[in-house]
Design an enzyme around this catalytic site. Structure first.
Site, PDB file in Angstrom:
ATOM      1  N   SER A  56       0.827  -1.198   0.000  1.00  0.00           N
ATOM      2  CA  SER A  56       0.000   0.000   0.000  1.00  0.00           C
ATOM      3  C   SER A  56       0.868   1.257   0.000  1.00  0.00           C
ATOM      4  O   SER A  56       1.936   1.294   0.616  1.00  0.00           O
ATOM      5  CB  SER A  56      -0.914   0.018   1.229  1.00  0.00           C
TER       6      SER A  56
ATOM      7  N   GLN B 272       1.703   4.510   1.548  1.00  0.00           N
ATOM      8  CA  GLN B 272       1.513   4.755   2.969  1.00  0.00           C
ATOM      9  C   GLN B 272       2.483   5.805   3.484  1.00  0.00           C
ATOM     10  O   GLN B 272       3.439   6.181   2.816  1.00  0.00           O
ATOM     11  CB  GLN B 272       1.728   3.460   3.749  1.00  0.00           C
TER      12      GLN B 272
ATOM     13  N   GLU C  39      11.973   4.742   8.655  1.00  0.00           N
ATOM     14  CA  GLU C  39      12.502   3.450   8.245  1.00  0.00           C
ATOM     15  C   GLU C  39      13.513   3.591   7.108  1.00  0.00           C
ATOM     16  O   GLU C  39      13.531   4.579   6.379  1.00  0.00           O
ATOM     17  CB  GLU C  39      11.364   2.511   7.830  1.00  0.00           C
TER      18      GLU C  39
ATOM     19  N   LYS D 255       7.673   5.902  13.175  1.00  0.00           N
ATOM     20  CA  LYS D 255       8.189   4.786  12.398  1.00  0.00           C
ATOM     21  C   LYS D 255       9.017   5.241  11.200  1.00  0.00           C
ATOM     22  O   LYS D 255       8.714   4.909  10.061  1.00  0.00           O
ATOM     23  CB  LYS D 255       7.025   3.899  11.929  1.00  0.00           C
TER      24      LYS D 255
ATOM     25  N   HIS E 115       3.944   7.147   7.703  1.00  0.00           N
ATOM     26  CA  HIS E 115       3.927   6.827   9.125  1.00  0.00           C
ATOM     27  C   HIS E 115       3.950   8.115   9.943  1.00  0.00           C
ATOM     28  O   HIS E 115       4.644   9.071   9.579  1.00  0.00           O
ATOM     29  CB  HIS E 115       5.131   5.960   9.493  1.00  0.00           C
TER      30      HIS E 115
ATOM     31  N   HIS F  20       5.254   6.664   0.658  1.00  0.00           N
ATOM     32  CA  HIS F  20       6.114   5.710  -0.040  1.00  0.00           C
ATOM     33  C   HIS F  20       5.366   4.403  -0.261  1.00  0.00           C
ATOM     34  O   HIS F  20       4.303   4.167   0.331  1.00  0.00           O
ATOM     35  CB  HIS F  20       7.391   5.437   0.769  1.00  0.00           C
TER      36      HIS F  20
ATOM     37  N   ARG G 138      -2.626   4.644   5.340  1.00  0.00           N
ATOM     38  CA  ARG G 138      -2.605   4.158   3.958  1.00  0.00           C
ATOM     39  C   ARG G 138      -3.328   5.101   2.996  1.00  0.00           C
ATOM     40  O   ARG G 138      -4.267   5.788   3.374  1.00  0.00           O
ATOM     41  CB  ARG G 138      -3.228   2.768   3.889  1.00  0.00           C
TER      42      ARG G 138
ATOM     43  N   LYS H   8      -7.319  -2.393   2.719  1.00  0.00           N
ATOM     44  CA  LYS H   8      -7.392  -2.065   4.138  1.00  0.00           C
ATOM     45  C   LYS H   8      -7.882  -0.629   4.362  1.00  0.00           C
ATOM     46  O   LYS H   8      -8.063   0.145   3.424  1.00  0.00           O
ATOM     47  CB  LYS H   8      -6.018  -2.264   4.793  1.00  0.00           C
TER      48      LYS H   8
END
Length: 430
Positions: free
Chosen positions: A106, A108, A135, A133, A110, A283, A302, A308
């Protein structure tokens, strides 16, 4: 308590993972869990290495969770790290993963820490913790993904040359963007102007009626199939045409065809190349195998390519709307001075305190020593065969899929025995 021990790590079976033995995740999980049977019809997506309660790693020999081991002996984490990152249910400040991606994840972003706390309090079902989050992804194979917003000049070009893209937002929003954005902003004020226009454009895409999206997507796909690479002006025609058709097979007539292909940077990585994704950066991963490291969180907001929950309101409000060429998102590994020997060591050091990653390579007969780090490490072997050991002490076999915990302050020695031994080690120092 041993300062070096092997871990048994669990695999997550998400729909986007690679199937059966084509998945590195499946093979790595089976390398240490003799009860793990690979099903050639099942997608294996993520190997989780750490103390996150969703899929906790265990000491391979004792089957005690890494969380409980570190809780009993905090010296393995190191006083400074344990004090700075007292996270209660997860006593490593990072979560380390291997991902095997066959189908686009997806689109998304954070939340940062302050927003994560609010989202968790208001909606704990969809936001299971209160941590941020950020990453980092390091390519194990050829990789492709979306990463951050494109430069406004490129987005404007798509609005001017792709009528289907323009049709999904109100005309006054599209025209205002084209007339108002500054192609090469020189000041913070000009960048702020661009961000406002981009936010309104993104909101227009994300709030477009489903019928509008599906109708425009159907027309776009049909035209791309008929016109090949001429559909999108001068910004990577052939690659984007192929990408759009592939994504449409996976998620037919999805909103992600617009918010991904035309608004976000399309990035490709070769083995060893990396990208860092700050909190609030949009991303998506499209294909390939990667090492991923992140702050210990499972919060996701998302936007597309997903059945979802899509939290459009919070997503539109939270993004930074920073625009930059894709090369600006890539990380360049640095040398690591606290190593010695005849191997190679590369440091991936993002601008956050929770984690960094070391890539170590030793060929047959070579040896490399990593000086003891002041915090904990989790190491995964991705290629070759060799040994990992405490300098002057305990030595253990190192093969693809083997994962190890290394306690703070421990000098570790790698020796290559067969082919080139390649490891990735996530660590935290304060």
């Amino acid at each position: 308590m041993s300062v070096l021990f092997q871990l048994q790590c669990g695999a997550q079976k998400y729909d986007w993972g690679k199937i059966g033995r084509s998945s590195s995740v499946a093979k790595f999980a089976a390398a240490t869990d003799l009860t793990f049977e690979i099903d050639e019809k099942t997608p294996y997506a993520e190997l989780w290495m750490g103390t996150h309660p969703s899929v906790p790693s265990k000491n391979l020999d004792t089957q005690v969770t890494l969380h409980d081991i570190l809780d009993k002996d905090p010296s393995l984490v190191g006083t400074a790290v344990a004090t700075k990152f007292d996270s209660g249910s997860a006593n490593l400040p990072f979560l380390f993963k291997v991902l095997s991606i066959q189908k686009v994840l997806s689109i998304q972003a954070h939340p940062d820490k302050s927003l994560a706390k609010i989202l968790h309090e208001n909606d704990p079902k969809n936001y299971p913790d209160d941590n941020h989050k950020p990453e980092m992804a390091i390519a194990l194979t050829n990789f492709e993904g979306f990463c951050g917003f494109r430069p406004v000049k490129e987005i404007k070009g798509f609005l001017e040359t792709v009528p289907e893209f323009r049709s999904v937002v109100p005309e006054q929003v599209a025209k205002a963007f084209i007339d108002g954005v500054i192609d090469e902003p020189q000041t913070e004020q000009e960048e702020a102007v661009n961000k406002l226009y981009l936010q309104k454009l993104f909101q227009g895409v994300m709030t477009a009626p489903d019928a509008t999206i599906k109708d425009a997507a159907a027309k776009l796909v049909a035209r791309v199939q008929n016109e090949s690479g001429s559909f999108a002006g001068c910004y990577g025609d052939d690659a984007l045409a192929d990408l759009l058709l592939r994504l449409n097979i996976q998620f037919p007539l999805d909103i992600g065809l617009f918010c991904g292909v035309f608004l976000l940077n399309y990035v490709t990585l070769k083995t060893g190349e990396a990208i860092f994704l700050k909190a609030k950066d949009p991303h998506a991963y499209i294909s390939g195998d990667i090492i991923e490291c992140m702050a210990a969180s499972d919060n996701v907001v998302r936007a597309g390519f997903t059945p979802k929950f899509k939290d459009v309101k919070n997503l539109v409000e939270m993004l930074t709307y920073e625009c930059a060429p894709v090369e600006g998102q890539k990380m360049k590994p640095a040398s690591f001075e606290r190593s010695s020997g005849d191997g190679l060591v590369y440091l991936y050091d993002p601008p956050i305190p929770e984690f960094a990653v070391l890539r170590t390579e030793v060929s047959k007969g070579q040896k490399e020593t990593i000086q003891g780090l002041s915090g904990p490490s989790v190491v995964v072997v991705t290629e070759g065969k060799g040994t990992i050991g405490i300098k002057g002490g305990k030595t253990m076999a190192a093969e693809p899929g083997f994962v190890f915990f290394v306690g703070a302050g421990t000098d570790i020695e790698y020796v290559g025995i067969e082919d080139k031994l390649v490891t990735y080690g996530a660590f935290c120092e304060v």
